[in-house]
Design a protein around this motif. Structure first.
Motif, short mmCIF file in Angstrom:
data_model
loop_
_atom_site.label_atom_id
_atom_site.label_comp_id
_atom_site.label_asym_id
_atom_site.label_seq_id
_atom_site.Cartn_x
_atom_site.Cartn_y
_atom_site.Cartn_z
N ALA A 7 0.84 -1.21 0.00
CA ALA A 7 0.00 0.00 0.00
C ALA A 7 0.87 1.25 0.00
O ALA A 7 0.57 2.23 -0.69
N TYR A 8 1.94 1.24 0.78
CA TYR A 8 2.86 2.39 0.84
C TYR A 8 3.48 2.64 -0.53
O TYR A 8 3.54 3.80 -0.99
N ILE A 9 3.93 1.59 -1.18
CA ILE A 9 4.56 1.73 -2.51
C ILE A 9 3.54 2.23 -3.53
O ILE A 9 3.84 3.10 -4.36
N LEU A 10 2.32 1.68 -3.50
CA LEU A 10 1.27 2.08 -4.44
C LEU A 10 0.96 3.57 -4.31
O LEU A 10 0.89 4.29 -5.32
N ILE A 11 0.75 4.03 -3.09
CA ILE A 11 0.43 5.45 -2.88
C ILE A 11 1.61 6.33 -3.27
O ILE A 11 1.43 7.42 -3.84
N LEU A 12 2.83 5.87 -3.02
CA LEU A 12 4.01 6.63 -3.41
C LEU A 12 4.07 6.79 -4.93
O LEU A 12 4.39 7.88 -5.44
N VAL A 13 3.74 5.73 -5.65
CA VAL A 13 3.71 5.79 -7.12
C VAL A 13 2.63 6.77 -7.58
O VAL A 13 2.84 7.58 -8.49
N LEU A 14 1.45 6.73 -6.94
CA LEU A 14 0.36 7.64 -7.31
C LEU A 14 0.74 9.09 -7.01
O LEU A 14 0.35 10.00 -7.76
N LEU A 15 1.48 9.32 -5.93
CA LEU A 15 1.92 10.68 -5.60
C LEU A 15 2.81 11.25 -6.69
O LEU A 15 2.78 12.46 -6.96
#
Length: 436
Positions: free
Chosen positions: A89-97
């Motif tokens: 989840a952390y990696i996914l949101i970081l990519v979306l950011l």
């Protein structure tokens, strides 16, 4: 043993395991926010508070969705699942950011929203959840020590990566919230010197802008000298190696402070955007602009001041009714409360927030699991930073940086993010309370 634990946990049902004081406080703030949103738009959108075409109606719809999500998190999802889902989840949101910087439209100077048909999604709001979970996961591992350079670097990266991405979106307000995580690190053993360093950086930045580099340099020299003398006086009889280390760190601190002083002009002129520079200049009294960038704050202060002790009454605020305060249902929702309900209303709302933060920290300190304790402190830090910045913004103590008041301001992304952030903690706390 498992049978005994199962039987004992059955005796401690929902009433004993859920912190209902937190739930009640949360519900009160959400309802107050919904009513205040209606009060802020009733003159421009004359309709029922439930009208789905108005902001109050849309907020009500979001409230129903969020309440359903809250129940699922609290009673359906296994709390242990959050630790498993945290890294992806952390990696996914970081990519979306990062992606939102390039794929979103420019809205008031920032690239921070994905538009999915009628729904807007802001990854920066969700990143508070994933960053808090990731911090709890990393710092909660056995053998973790903030004094270990490798562990400290891990924590710095967990906080710094989303913060840098949000700065890339020109969302300075959301990025500023991440500074609050330093209080979490402090509660987990970080030296108080880091808080002192942070305060000094802010002081030097302000002095350099308002007075000049010469005064900042003088203050820096005096502070460094006093710190050095204090440490040497307390431990003068220690080894020569220690005394040399104190002098070396003092010189290093002075050099770093001097670098900040001479970099202030570059940061202010080249890193900050025009509207951010103007807001800081107005806040620090470097220029007057009551009809420009200072208009929002001026009108907000008039609204709050005109409310007096008990306020003008629900839907009777003149500043609110005639729409003098822009963004009154979002960033400046607090001035609606101040005008219509006065000092008593403001005090009640702030008291609810303070009680919520205190209760979260109290529950976190009682936790046996490091993951729950650290996550609770992250939640308290996020709430405090939003509360401090937003209310400071509405009364002219902070620059206008576009940050919502948690659970009160209009907006589905903000309401959902803070609700999920809180109810994950409630679920983790409930899981622990089963086995007392």
């Amino acid at each position: 043993m498992d049978g005994m634990r199962s039987s004992y946990s059955y005796d401690r049902g929902i009433r004993q395991t859920v912190d209902w004081w937190l739930v009640a406080c949360y519900a009160a703030l959400v309802v107050v926010g919904w009513i205040s949103i209606y009060a802020s738009i009733h003159s421009t959108e004359p309709s029922s508070i439930f009208d789905l075409g108005s902001r109050s109606g849309k907020q009500f719809l979001w409230m129903m969705v969020v309440f359903a999500v809250d129940l699922v998190i609290l009673f359906v999802v296994n709390p242990k699942l959050w630790e498993v889902l945290t890294p992806p989840a952390y990696i996914l949101i970081l990519v979306l950011l990062v992606l939102v910087i390039f794929l979103s439209d420019n809205v008031k100077g920032s690239h921070s929203w994905f538009e999915l048909g009628p729904v807007k999604f802001q990854p920066a709001e969700v990143s508070k959840i994933t960053t808090s979970l990731m911090l709890a996961l990393v710092m909660g591992r056995q053998g973790f020590r903030l004094g270990n350079p490798r562990d400290f670097f891990k924590v710095t990266m967990v906080i710094g990566l989303p913060m840098l991405a949000i700065l890339g979106e020109s969302e300075t307000g959301s990025a500023l919230v991440y500074v609050g995580y330093i209080f979490v690190l402090y509660r987990e053993g970080l030296s108080g010197w880091w808080l002192f360093v942070l305060a000094m950086c802010i002081l030097l930045f302000i002095l350099t802008l308002t007075v000049g580099w010469w005064l900042s340099a003088a203050v820096l020299a005096v502070v460094c000298g006093l710190c050095c003398l204090t440490l040497l006086r307390r431990r003068w009889r220690t080894s020569l190696k220690f005394r040399r280390r104190v002098v070396r760190w003092t010189l290093l601190g002075f050099a770093a402070g001097a670098l900040l002083i001479f970099a202030t002009g570059f940061i202010f002129d080249n890193v900050l955007q025009d509207h951010q520079r103007s807001r800081i200049e107005v806040l620090l009294g470097m220029k007057e602009d009551p009809s420009g960038v200072g208009y929002n704050v001026r009108q907000s202060m008039i609204a709050i001041g005109s409310g007096g002790f008990a306020g003008k009454g629900f839907l009777n605020g003149t500043q609110t009714t005639f729409g003098f305060v822009p963004e009154q249902s979002t960033d400046f929702i607090f001035c609606t409360i101040g005008e219509e309900h006065g000092f008593l209303g403001c005090f009640a709302v702030i008291a609810l927030y303070v009680f919520m933060i205190w209760r979260i920290m109290q529950d976190a300190d009682r936790s046996r699991e490091a993951f729950t304790r650290i996550y609770g402190n992250c939640l308290a830090a996020c709430l405090f930073m939003h509360l401090f910045i937003n209310i400071g913004m509405t009364i002219g103590l902070m620059p206008v940086i576009g940050i919502p008041l948690p659970l009160l301001s209009y907006g589905g992304s903000s309401l959902l993010a803070f609700s999920v952030l809180l109810f994950i903690f409630l679920a983790l706390n409930r899981q622990e309370n089963k086995y007392f």
